[in-house]
Structures are given as structure tokens and as C-alpha cells.
Write an enzyme that holds these catalytic residues in place. Sequence first.
Site, PDB file in Angstrom:
ATOM      1  N   ASP A  24      15.078  28.358   1.177  1.00 49.35           N
ATOM      2  CA  ASP A  24      15.774  29.527   1.033  1.00 49.35           C
ATOM      3  C   ASP A  24      14.903  31.070   0.936  1.00 49.35           C
ATOM      4  O   ASP A  24      14.299  30.880   0.215  1.00 49.35           O
ATOM      5  CB  ASP A  24      16.843  29.851  -0.155  1.00 49.35           C
ATOM      6  CG  ASP A  24      17.231  31.214  -0.365  1.00 49.35           C
ATOM      7  OD1 ASP A  24      17.349  32.071   0.716  1.00 49.35           O
ATOM      8  OD2 ASP A  24      17.721  31.636  -1.250  1.00 49.35           O
ATOM      9  N   ASN A  69      15.548  34.248   1.914  1.00 53.82           N
ATOM     10  CA  ASN A  69      15.874  35.577   1.560  1.00 53.82           C
ATOM     11  C   ASN A  69      16.706  35.639   0.127  1.00 53.82           C
ATOM     12  O   ASN A  69      17.393  36.679  -0.147  1.00 53.82           O
ATOM     13  CB  ASN A  69      16.777  36.184   2.681  1.00 53.82           C
ATOM     14  CG  ASN A  69      18.036  35.602   2.876  1.00 53.82           C
ATOM     15  OD1 ASN A  69      18.405  34.333   2.303  1.00 53.82           O
ATOM     16  ND2 ASN A  69      18.833  35.925   3.809  1.00 53.82           N
ATOM     17  N   ASP A 101      19.377  34.072  -1.297  1.00 56.82           N
ATOM     18  CA  ASP A 101      21.093  34.115  -1.746  1.00 56.82           C
ATOM     19  C   ASP A 101      21.388  32.710  -2.028  1.00 56.82           C
ATOM     20  O   ASP A 101      22.653  32.408  -2.078  1.00 56.82           O
ATOM     21  CB  ASP A 101      21.494  34.771  -0.431  1.00 56.82           C
ATOM     22  CG  ASP A 101      21.432  33.628   0.987  1.00 56.82           C
ATOM     23  OD1 ASP A 101      20.498  32.984   0.967  1.00 56.82           O
ATOM     24  OD2 ASP A 101      22.111  34.021   1.888  1.00 56.82           O
ATOM     25  N   ASP A 118      17.650  28.845   5.030  1.00 57.94           N
ATOM     26  CA  ASP A 118      17.782  29.716   6.463  1.00 57.94           C
ATOM     27  C   ASP A 118      16.543  29.686   7.125  1.00 57.94           C
ATOM     28  O   ASP A 118      15.392  29.029   6.795  1.00 57.94           O
ATOM     29  CB  ASP A 118      18.015  31.259   5.896  1.00 57.94           C
ATOM     30  CG  ASP A 118      16.918  31.756   4.695  1.00 57.94           C
ATOM     31  OD1 ASP A 118      15.722  31.441   4.893  1.00 57.94           O
ATOM     32  OD2 ASP A 118      17.314  32.260   3.672  1.00 57.94           O
ATOM     33  N   ASP A 165      20.613  20.773  18.033  1.00 58.88           N
ATOM     34  CA  ASP A 165      21.780  19.907  17.983  1.00 58.88           C
ATOM     35  C   ASP A 165      22.608  20.527  19.164  1.00 58.88           C
ATOM     36  O   ASP A 165      23.176  21.544  18.898  1.00 58.88           O
ATOM     37  CB  ASP A 165      22.370  19.950  16.489  1.00 58.88           C
ATOM     38  CG  ASP A 165      22.755  18.446  16.203  1.00 58.88           C
ATOM     39  OD1 ASP A 165      23.769  17.836  16.992  1.00 58.88           O
ATOM     40  OD2 ASP A 165      22.441  17.968  15.124  1.00 58.88           O
ATOM     41  N   GLU A 223      23.343  10.758  20.195  1.00 61.53           N
ATOM     42  CA  GLU A 223      23.933   9.883  19.141  1.00 61.53           C
ATOM     43  C   GLU A 223      25.059   9.075  19.373  1.00 61.53           C
ATOM     44  O   GLU A 223      25.908   9.413  20.024  1.00 61.53           O
ATOM     45  CB  GLU A 223      24.390  11.041  18.009  1.00 61.53           C
ATOM     46  CG  GLU A 223      24.653  10.097  16.758  1.00 61.53           C
ATOM     47  CD  GLU A 223      25.791  10.861  15.773  1.00 61.53           C
ATOM     48  OE1 GLU A 223      25.604  10.695  14.534  1.00 61.53           O
ATOM     49  OE2 GLU A 223      26.390  11.796  16.086  1.00 61.53           O
ATOM     50  N   HIS A 283      21.010  13.424   7.942  1.00 57.24           N
ATOM     51  CA  HIS A 283      21.988  14.158   7.130  1.00 57.24           C
ATOM     52  C   HIS A 283      23.143  13.623   6.841  1.00 57.24           C
ATOM     53  O   HIS A 283      24.245  13.889   6.255  1.00 57.24           O
ATOM     54  CB  HIS A 283      22.249  15.457   7.600  1.00 57.24           C
ATOM     55  CG  HIS A 283      22.676  15.321   9.106  1.00 57.24           C
ATOM     56  ND1 HIS A 283      22.168  14.764  10.270  1.00 57.24           N
ATOM     57  CD2 HIS A 283      24.197  15.785   9.467  1.00 57.24           C
ATOM     58  CE1 HIS A 283      23.168  14.891  11.170  1.00 57.24           C
ATOM     59  NE2 HIS A 283      24.241  15.348  10.914  1.00 57.24           N
ATOM     60  N   ASP A 284      23.423  12.196   7.593  1.00 59.02           N
ATOM     61  CA  ASP A 284      24.523  11.785   7.395  1.00 59.02           C
ATOM     62  C   ASP A 284      24.597  10.306   6.750  1.00 59.02           C
ATOM     63  O   ASP A 284      25.704   9.706   6.454  1.00 59.02           O
ATOM     64  CB  ASP A 284      25.098  11.048   8.960  1.00 59.02           C
ATOM     65  CG  ASP A 284      25.615  12.349   9.892  1.00 59.02           C
ATOM     66  OD1 ASP A 284      26.193  13.073   9.180  1.00 59.02           O
ATOM     67  OD2 ASP A 284      25.453  12.105  11.058  1.00 59.02           O
TER      68      ASP A 284
HETATM   69  C1  GLC Z   1      27.573  13.581  13.880  1.00 56.97           C
HETATM   70  C2  GLC Z   1      26.894  14.285  13.175  1.00 56.97           C
HETATM   71  C3  GLC Z   1      27.789  14.334  11.671  1.00 56.97           C
HETATM   72  C4  GLC Z   1      29.124  15.101  12.010  1.00 56.97           C
HETATM   73  C5  GLC Z   1      29.678  14.313  13.274  1.00 56.97           C
HETATM   74  C6  GLC Z   1      31.000  15.282  13.543  1.00 56.97           C
HETATM   75  O1  GLC Z   1      27.897  12.097  13.538  1.00 56.97           O
HETATM   76  O2  GLC Z   1      25.656  13.706  12.827  1.00 56.97           O
HETATM   77  O3  GLC Z   1      27.085  15.116  10.788  1.00 56.97           O
HETATM   78  O4  GLC Z   1      29.927  15.168  10.942  1.00 56.97           O
HETATM   79  O5  GLC Z   1      28.900  13.953  14.090  1.00 56.97           O
HETATM   80  O6  GLC Z   1      30.223  16.064  14.125  1.00 56.97           O
HETATM   81 CA    CA Z   2      19.165  32.276   2.323  1.00 57.37          CA
END
Ligand code: GLC
Ligand code: CA
Length: 555
Positions: free
Chosen positions: A21, A23, A25, A29, A98, A257, A329-330
Site C-alpha cells: 500500500d 498511499n 488507505d 496499489d 491479465d 490459463e 492467487h487461486d
Molecule cells: C481464473 C482466475 C481466477 C478467477 C477466475 C474467473 O481462474 O485466475 O482468479 O476467479 O478465472 O475469472
Molecule cells: Ca492504497
Amino acid sequence: MEQFDFRRMSFYQIWIRSFADGNGDGIGDLYGVYDKLDYIASLGVDGIWFSPIYPSPNADYGYDISDYRNIHPDYGTLDEFRKVLDRAHALGLRVIMDLVINHTSDEHPWFLESRKSRTGPYSDYYIWRDPKWKGESRLPPNNWFSQFEGLAWEYCPEREQYYLHVFAKKQPDLNMDNPRVREEVKGIMRFWLDMGVDGFREDVITYISKHPQLPDGIPFLPIINGQPYYKDGPNLVDYLREFRAVAKEYGALQIGEAPMTPVKTALTYLTGEDRVLDMMIQFDTMGADCFMTEYLHHPFFLPKLKHAFSKWQYALAGKAWNALYLENHDHPRVISRYGSEEFRRESGTMLAAAYIFQQGTPFIYQGQELGMTNIRLGSIEEYEDVATKNAYHSFRRRQTEEKRLRHVHLASRDSARTPVQWNSSPNAGFSDVKPWFSVNPNYPEVNAEKEEADPQSVLHFYRRCLRLRKGSDTLLWGDYREYFPQHPHLYVYERSCGTERILVVCSFSKKEQSWKLPKGYAWEGCTLLLCNYAEEPVPERLRPYEARVLRWGGT
Ligand code: GLC
Ligand code: CA
């Protein structure tokens, strides 16, 4: 334009909301990213993949986009993005974005228009179908479940029709069969490529072509019963070819993906004259402690992981190129899954060696290089992720609250979405104020500052692995071969090129293990290139989660 050589590279993935972060909040970012670019470059990676940073109502934290050509105000502005991009480029880092075009947000202007009527200019941008009627009852067009939230169809009274959403309700699927939608996608690609980005990670790209009849799926299969009819669909390659033509003009990289796409199908996208993707994010290596989804958990089983690794290594050898990863992140944190929190440093370093030295381009998810582990939250209300909440309500309903939460802790994407732990000051140095999401309470012990100070840390080991890989033709290009595939505790693989052979030996055990070199090897002439313990190794004994990289021959 000629493409850069992505095969030599490695990438760092930023899920911006929890990165840094800048800034004050409480939300990560682009200002925070800017400040950390030197740190990212110091890892020895060559590129950054940004999970979505576009305007989004955050039903799925950025994967529900309401404007493809802007930056979410929480994260900054287009000018700030350009600053980050220029600085990243100056540091030798490529930047990929992405590209989420299987669906938009239901707040995207296209959808707001589309839902109004059956005859407007955007009415055919999404997948609309009439209800099925059973007597007086109105039913959805088919029996598909969504992957995130109940049935895959939502009724819209204005059109008296249902729209399809393979993910959350607020993520309506685009109708890629409409050529105007494909033109929009190309326009979005050009917008970012013209700005100077280097390519895309293409979100669930193998879902964009649906079976024209949208037939019913297997009724009792939860969550993915419609998948056979929306995955790897009939027009997928044609559509990807169109996008490929745009990418080619710019020499841009395309990583797709591809949940549950089998190797054989993958090869159709990754090989041949009109290769439509450069690399694919496969899901096999995410399944060593579960069945199909992390919510159907079973104990970690090393042979399953090794089988997945080797399957992709052998199948793509000489034909295509692997994307290598253990976290994003999944998925929950890999130390908590395939390693051990108790042996955090040992297993975190070993896991790095287990995948970085395979043939392919490694991806590192923010915090993975710090040895971050899963968070345990006290109640389902403390979770943010739509998929987590839905899974909690669908699975194991007869179990005790405590057991159900333990499963969530093991399985949730949120386990890996906590703020990055930069130091031991309040809020882990992520922000001056209370962060948008819980910080893992282990931050006083697990943080970047501490990792920097400890020469044996997970962080330093990642740096050493990346440096070693990049400086070695054998590790970059050599053949892969696995030994002892059935061994329950050891993963041993070889990379070879000319007269050089490199053996990567990884113990997935909390206990000491004795082992012997594979047939055809002798200790004579062996050099130790890397080890995750400071003290000299004993040749035929492996300490808990020990990893060694050994070399024979070569120069
Ligand atoms: C992909 C992304 C995931 C998202 C899903 C729907 O699997 O990595 O984070 O929730 O697609 O967009
Ligand atoms: Ca921020």
C-alpha cells in the site's frame, strides 16, 4: 515484430490488492508496486504478471472487469501505471497483463446495455437463452452449475431470458461467437500493447468457445458439470488464432490459463505452425492433495505431484514450453500444502528447487519467495472470496463448524491473498493503516526484512535458484528425466545436456531419509551446486526437506 525469448525468463506475479500500500488507505496499489520494483528486480526475475488492476466492482477481486481500458481508482491511474511500466522496463522487467475476456462484470456498460433488450447493439454480446418451461415453472436453459455461485444461469426480467455465468453471478460470460466481441478483445489487446506492455496472461481462455447447443451436463457432478461443453470448445483455436495475429504484430507473449485441459489438447494450442499460445497454465500440479478442487481435500501424496510434473515435462519436451508454478492467487500457500509449516524454511526452499529446475519458465507468486503460509481465520465471515464462501456453504455441511473451517483454511484462495509481509512493524509493513484484509499473525517471524537478513532464508534461496538456472544451459534447455517415480518421499530428477548431468534431489519428508544415487551414477566427480542447508551434506542421507543440486561432467 519478433518475439523476445520467454523461455529464459522467470516471472513474478502481483495480486495488487495485497502487495504493498503506497498511499496509506490499507489497499495495495501501483504506488506500492513502484516502490518495490527494485526488490522485484533483485530476485532475479525478468518479468511481472499483473493480476487484474482494472476498474472492477470486486465481486471476484478484479476478475470481474467493468472497464478494460483503465486502472481501478483503488490502485492508481493510467499515468501511474505508465510510470510503473517505464521503470519496470528500465530495470529489465517485462510486464504482462491479465486479459480476462471469458466474462465481464455485470456492471460493464456492455452488459448494462445487453440486459435491457433483445434488439439493442449489445444484445448479442453475452450468452442469453430463453427459459425452459415445465408446466408453469420457469427453469434455466440447462442444468449447469457455476464454478463459484450456484447455478450457471441468472434470470433477467427485462429480457425474460437467462444469461450464462460460468463463474459468479456478477461475471456474465461474453458471447465470443459474436465477431464484434472478438473485435472488442483485439481492441483491448492493442490498447495495452500500444502502451508498451509485453503480453498477456489470458484468464480461463480455454472456456471462451461454448458448445452451440449448451447441452445438459452430468446432473450429480458438482461445480463443473457443464465443463465438457464450455472447455476447449469447437471454435477455440479459430478465435485464439485471431488474437494471436494481434499479438504477433507486437511480438507479445501469450500465456493461457487452461483449467483441466489434458496434455494432448494442450499440445494443439502450443505447437504447430500457428501455435496460438506460448505457454499454458495447467492445473495438474495443483491436485496432489485434493480431487479436482482444493475443497475435496485428501492428504498430500507425493507420487501424484511427481506424476503431474513428469507428465508435462515429457509430453512437451522438444515440442512446447512449460509454465512452471506452485502458487498463484487461486491456490493456498504451497508450504502449507506440499511442505510443512513446522519446517517452513526447509520445505519452502526445497519446493523452490523442486520446480524451478524443471524445463520451463518459472512463475513466483508474491510472498512465495518469503515463505509465507496459509492464514487461519476464525469464522467464514472473515473470508472475502466468493468461491470460498460458496464452497463453505456447499461442502461438508454435516461436519462441525471447526472441521469445516479447517477445510476452508486448507483450501481457500484467501489463504494466499493476505497482505505481503514486508517487516515486523504493525500491519507487517504492508500499510500504515489497518489493511483491507487480515494479515497473517506470523508476520513478526515471517517477513521480507527478516528473510533478507538470514543468508539461509527462503528468499535468498529463490535468488540462488533463479541465478543458477539462468546461468546454466543444462538447466535451461537440457532433457528432463525422473528417477524413482514411486518413491513416497523423494523427488529426484535429472537435467542433461551434452556431457553434463545435473541431478535435483528433493526430500518431502520431515524425517531423515537415506537414499542412493540412481543407476549409472557414482559419487566420483560430483559437484554440489546448491543445497538448502548450510552444513555440509552427508552424501547418502537427506535431512528433513533437504534439497540438493548435483552436477557431473560439463565444464
Ligand atoms: C481464473 C482466475 C481466477 C478467477 C477466475 C474467473 O481462474 O485466475 O482468479 O476467479 O478465472 O475469472
Ligand atoms: Ca492504497
